[in-house]
Every structure is written in C-alpha cells, then in structure tokens.
Design an enzyme around this catalytic site. Structure first.
Site, PDB file in Angstrom:
ATOM      1  N   GLY A   1      46.483  41.160  37.267  1.00 53.51           N
ATOM      2  CA  GLY A   1      46.066  39.952  38.004  1.00 53.51           C
ATOM      3  C   GLY A   1      45.786  40.192  39.470  1.00 53.51           C
ATOM      4  O   GLY A   1      44.833  40.889  39.828  1.00 53.51           O
TER       5      GLY A   1
ATOM      6  N   GLY B   1      53.672  27.879  29.820  1.00 48.52           N
ATOM      7  CA  GLY B   1      52.231  28.158  29.942  1.00 48.52           C
ATOM      8  C   GLY B   1      51.924  29.612  30.262  1.00 48.52           C
ATOM      9  O   GLY B   1      50.833  29.936  30.735  1.00 48.52           O
TER      10      GLY B   1
ATOM     11  N   LYS C   1      45.146  46.975  29.056  1.00 50.47           N
ATOM     12  CA  LYS C   1      45.252  47.287  30.493  1.00 50.47           C
ATOM     13  C   LYS C   1      45.583  48.769  30.684  1.00 50.47           C
ATOM     14  O   LYS C   1      45.080  49.413  31.613  1.00 50.47           O
ATOM     15  CB  LYS C   1      46.329  46.404  31.131  1.00 50.47           C
ATOM     16  CG  LYS C   1      45.942  44.916  31.132  1.00 50.47           C
ATOM     17  CD  LYS C   1      47.130  44.028  31.464  1.00 50.47           C
ATOM     18  CE  LYS C   1      46.767  42.558  31.475  1.00 50.47           C
ATOM     19  NZ  LYS C   1      47.930  41.664  31.500  1.00 50.47           N
TER      20      LYS C   1
ATOM     21  N   ARG D   1      30.756  26.439  28.158  1.00 48.09           N
ATOM     22  CA  ARG D   1      30.448  25.931  26.807  1.00 48.09           C
ATOM     23  C   ARG D   1      30.504  24.414  26.753  1.00 48.09           C
ATOM     24  O   ARG D   1      29.693  23.781  26.098  1.00 48.09           O
ATOM     25  CB  ARG D   1      31.434  26.530  25.792  1.00 48.09           C
ATOM     26  CG  ARG D   1      31.166  28.002  25.549  1.00 48.09           C
ATOM     27  CD  ARG D   1      31.876  28.513  24.308  1.00 48.09           C
ATOM     28  NE  ARG D   1      31.582  29.945  24.169  1.00 48.09           N
ATOM     29  CZ  ARG D   1      32.382  30.924  24.587  1.00 48.09           C
ATOM     30  NH1 ARG D   1      33.538  30.654  25.141  1.00 48.09           N
ATOM     31  NH2 ARG D   1      32.027  32.183  24.433  1.00 48.09           N
TER      32      ARG D   1
ATOM     33  N   ALA E   1      27.803  28.644  34.029  1.00 51.74           N
ATOM     34  CA  ALA E   1      27.583  28.458  32.585  1.00 51.74           C
ATOM     35  C   ALA E   1      28.927  28.204  31.924  1.00 51.74           C
ATOM     36  O   ALA E   1      29.891  28.956  32.133  1.00 51.74           O
ATOM     37  CB  ALA E   1      26.920  29.693  31.983  1.00 51.74           C
TER      38      ALA E   1
ATOM     39  N   THR F   1      41.075  28.600  33.090  1.00 55.61           N
ATOM     40  CA  THR F   1      42.023  28.578  34.212  1.00 55.61           C
ATOM     41  C   THR F   1      41.523  29.476  35.347  1.00 55.61           C
ATOM     42  O   THR F   1      41.532  29.077  36.518  1.00 55.61           O
ATOM     43  CB  THR F   1      43.394  29.107  33.733  1.00 55.61           C
ATOM     44  OG1 THR F   1      43.741  28.375  32.565  1.00 55.61           O
ATOM     45  CG2 THR F   1      44.462  28.940  34.777  1.00 55.61           C
TER      46      THR F   1
ATOM     47  N   GLU G   1      49.455  33.856  26.146  1.00 53.90           N
ATOM     48  CA  GLU G   1      48.066  33.590  25.768  1.00 53.90           C
ATOM     49  C   GLU G   1      48.057  32.619  24.586  1.00 53.90           C
ATOM     50  O   GLU G   1      49.044  32.517  23.855  1.00 53.90           O
ATOM     51  CB  GLU G   1      47.396  34.891  25.307  1.00 53.90           C
ATOM     52  CG  GLU G   1      47.377  35.997  26.340  1.00 53.90           C
ATOM     53  CD  GLU G   1      46.206  35.903  27.306  1.00 53.90           C
ATOM     54  OE1 GLU G   1      45.159  35.377  26.924  1.00 53.90           O
ATOM     55  OE2 GLU G   1      46.365  36.337  28.449  1.00 53.90           O
TER      56      GLU G   1
HETATM   57  N1  HSE Z   1      48.864  37.023  29.231  1.00 55.73           N
HETATM   58  C1  HSE Z   1      48.849  38.037  30.235  1.00 55.73           C
HETATM   59  C2  HSE Z   1      50.257  38.245  30.738  1.00 55.73           C
HETATM   60  C3  HSE Z   1      47.976  37.707  31.415  1.00 55.73           C
HETATM   61  O1  HSE Z   1      51.174  37.553  30.299  1.00 55.73           O
HETATM   62  O2  HSE Z   1      50.454  39.110  31.565  1.00 55.73           O
HETATM   63  C4  HSE Z   1      46.554  38.005  31.188  1.00 55.73           C
HETATM   64  O3  HSE Z   1      46.357  39.370  30.985  1.00 55.73           O
END
Ligand code: HSE
Length: 435
Positions: free
Chosen positions: A138, A191, A209, A49, A47, A17, A194
């Site tokens: 993000g 969505g 983080k 996969r 690159a 994504t 993870e």
């Molecule tokens: N899955 C993480 C979140 C985003 O829900 O904040 C990526 O670090």
C-alpha cells in the site's frame, strides 16, 4: 518570457475504495503536486462500470464513461490509472493503453504476478512507463526503495509482512486468544479482508506481492505455480501459545532470498520469528518489509499496507514520477527481464529451522524414538516442551529443531507420524532467524 505549466492528462479506470481516494486526493493534493513536479495533473476521464458510483464519489458527469475502451481511444490522455482489478479486463486495458502510447499506473499485483513478464515487455517495446508502487504494501514506497534507493545494492534478502488482513488475524489470535475463524470474522467486520477472503487468508495476495518484489530483486518473474504458498487456515491457536513460551511470534512472512551460489527462494507461509526481532512487533493491519542489501545492510520499511488513502498515496507517487519529467520522456525501465539470478530453488531444497508439535501417548521411549528418527537425518533438537502428563494419557510434545533441509525434515515427519504412540498428525511451522 512566460513559461506555461505542462498539463498531464489522466484517465482513471475504476472507482472502488482506492479509485475514490485517488480521485479525492488528486484534487486535494493538486497544488502540492504542481509545486513539486512542475506539472499540472488533471483527471480528464473516469471509466466506471456503474455510473451511479461516480455520482456517489462526486465525479462530474461529463468526465464519466462506462466504456473502458474510451480511455484507450481518447488521444488526449497521457496516463491511465488501472484500478479495476482482476486479470482479464485489466490485462486488455493495460496492454492496449501501452500500445497506444499511454503510460500506465496499476495497483494490480495479481495481474503483475500472472502476466508481469508480458506486460513489462510491451511497456518497454513502446517506451511507456508501467508503474506499480501501489501493488505492494500500500502506502509504503517499497518499490521505489528497491528500484532507486537501493539500486546500487545486490539484494541479499527480503522478509515481508505484506498482507494486513493476515497480520491482523494473527495479532488477534495472539493478543485476544481468538480462534482463526473468530479473528477472520472480526477482520471482515472491520472491513480489512478482501471480498474473496481466500486471496488474503490462503496467502495468495502475499504471494502476488512476493512475486513483484522478487522480480525487482532478482530480475525474473517466478512462474506462478512455483511460488510456495501456505496461508493461515491450518494455524492452531495453541501453536501461537507454545511459540510464545519458546520466545517466538507467528507471522505470515514472504521470504525472498539468494544463497552464496545465487539460487533464489521465494515462499510465503506462516513463520515463527524471534519475539525480540523488530518484525515481531509489527501488529494489526500494518505491513513491514525488511530488505538486506549487500552494501547497505538491513533497511526496514513500515506503514499501512491497505486502504484507500495509503494506496492512493502510492498512486500519487507514480504520477509524481511521470509528472516530474513531463513532457520530456524518461527512459522506461524494464522489470523482470534482467535476470541476475534465475535458478529458483524447489521447496525441497530450502533450509530452515522448524517447530514441531506432536500429540503423543505418555509412555516410555516415545521421545527417544522421535529423537532417533531426527538424529538419523542429522536433524538436531534445540529445545523441547512437554507439559506434565500421566502415564497412558496423551500430551503435546513440542520440539524446536536446528537447521534441516525441507526434504529431510518432511521425510523425518512422515516417519515420526508412523510411531504408534503418536495420536494426531504432526504439526509444523518453519522458523526464520534472519541470520
Ligand atoms: N487485502 C490486502 C491486505 C490489501 O489485507 O493486505 C490489498 O492487497
């Protein structure tokens, strides 16, 4: 005399994504980036996969390889963007890229939390940039805020809502009265979570983080096993309801701070915060980070913490930093090797206020017993809720407690659990008042 525009050549590893958004945004923002940085940024090689993924994203076939080693071997590349995730292949790719003289940009907080110390050492020895704006929150430029905007401040504390999935789940439990499992299922349908939802709901993603933020704030990498991490699985909807009655909201908070002696605490757990506090109003998948500096005071950063385009924005920010100085080299700064404070508190030492919910048999003396045990350990009660009950029935007894050390509090809870009239294991939450 004509001045030619320098060209920064990029290798992109991974087309998930975020990788797909980076590809698209590097095309849509190319002119803007050239105007602002004075450098042309070209993706020279990609690159991936599964080469069919490159077709889906619209990457021309002549740029595509399924061999990540080709990025390292390609002498034309100045920068590699690592978006493959995981901690094995990604480690090898980044280490080799740095050793072969390429700058690296990564979004991989799990890798940095586990191996940041080694990787930044390699980057520094080779005087290459290892940039990681996309690894925390993000699209919020929190890394740049800490490294540049607040460079003249000692960091007093950082409080972060840095996992959007958990914030979404808690928001839905609070606003729609969903159970944890229902809210998680909804987050997956939308969505947000993870693929491995444990990374989100067990607090690991937020802990990764937090480790990155702590390295920037205090100059050392918290050993992964020493970062106290508690996720959402044990959160019960009724505690959200009682907390609301008491004027608090529940957030999965990363807490990073020092005390007057310079000892550092870094922890991630569900935390009650006053409903009137600005962080309590951060809802849904949004992230927010509150940084207190010794010169500036409180500063707040808010935005989308996940998703293709917000994360791509952070990658473009790192590329922009390299491109602005290209081809001259800007001195690459080390991260996590300039310990300002390195004594990490154990969890037992931390001091917090607490919320405590007990299920008690309604009989004379129960509240007195609980109060006596708390008083013996110098733990004061700031408020109590007990719904009307009939003698002999069970009823919740909810207490808000004043500051206590974790060790004193845990000892008190163990003793309280032994009272005959306590009918279920005590439930507790830590409370943060931002004082
Ligand atoms: N899955 C993480 C979140 C985003 O829900 O904040 C990526 O670090």
């Amino acid at each position: 005399m004509s001045v030619t525009t320098p060209i920064l050549r990029v290798g992109l590893a991974g087309l998930g994504t975020v990788g797909a958004s980076v590809w698209r945004r590097l095309l849509s923002q190319r002119d803007l980036l050239r105007q602002r940085t004075g450098t042309e940024i070209y993706v020279e090689q990609v690159a991936v996969r599964r080469p069919e993924r490159a077709r889906e994203v619209g990457v021309p076939e002549n740029l595509v390889t399924s061999d990540f080693g080709q990025l390292i071997a390609n002498p034309a590349l100045d920068v590699i963007i690592e978006l493959i995730g995981g901690t094995t292949d990604a480690y090898a790719l980044i280490e080799q890229a740095l050793r072969s003289g390429k700058h690296v940009i990564t979004a991989n907080k799990a890798l940095l939390a586990a191996h940041g110390a080694e990787l930044f050492k390699v980057a520094h020895e080779n005087q290459r940039h290892l940039l990681f704006e996309a690894s925390v929150a993000g699209g919020i430029p929190i890394i740049r805020a800490l490294r540049e905007g607040l460079v003249g401040n000692r960091i007093v504390s950082i409080h972060g809502i840095i996992n959007g999935t958990c914030n979404y789940i808690l928001t839905r439990m609070n606003e729609a009265g969903l159970e944890f499992k229902e809210a998680l299922a909804e987050a997956k349908r939308e969505g947000y979570a993870e693929a491995d939802d444990s990374l989100d709901v067990d607090g690991h993603d937020a802990a990764h983080k937090a480790a990155v933020l702590a390295a920037l704030a205090y100059g050392f990498w918290v050993p992964p096993g020493r970062l106290y991490t508690e996720g959402l699985r044990a959160v019960d909807k009724q505690d959200i309801v009682y907390a609301r009655k008491l004027g608090y909201g529940l957030k999965l908070l990363a807490i990073i701070k020092t005390d007057a002696d310079g000892a550092v605490e870094v922890r991630v757990h569900p935390t009650l915060i006053p409903q009137s506090h600005v962080l309590a109003s951060v809802s849904g998948v949004f992230n927010a980070v509150l940084v207190r500096g010794d010169v500036v005071g409180d500063t707040l950063y808010y935005g989308r913490g996940a998703g293709g385009d917000p994360t791509a924005s952070a990658i473009l920010s790192d590329l922009g930093q390299i491109a602005s100085h290209f081809p001259q080299e800007q001195r690459a700064r080390n991260v996590g090797h300039e310990a300002l404070h390195s004594r990490l508190k154990t969890m037992d030492e931390i001091v917090s206020r607490y919320y405590l919910r007990l299920l008690v048999k309604d009989q004379p003396g129960v509240l007195a017993d609980v109060a006596r045990i708390l008083a013996t350990r110098q733990i004061g009660i700031s408020s109590v809720i007990q719904p009307e009950a009939h003698v002999g029935e069970t009823t919740p007894l909810v207490l808000m407690l004043h500051d206590a050390s974790e060790s004193q509090f845990q000892a008190a809870v163990q003793e309280i659990a032994q009272i005959g009239a306590i009918k279920a294991p005590p439930v507790h939450l830590r409370v943060e008042d931002f004082e």
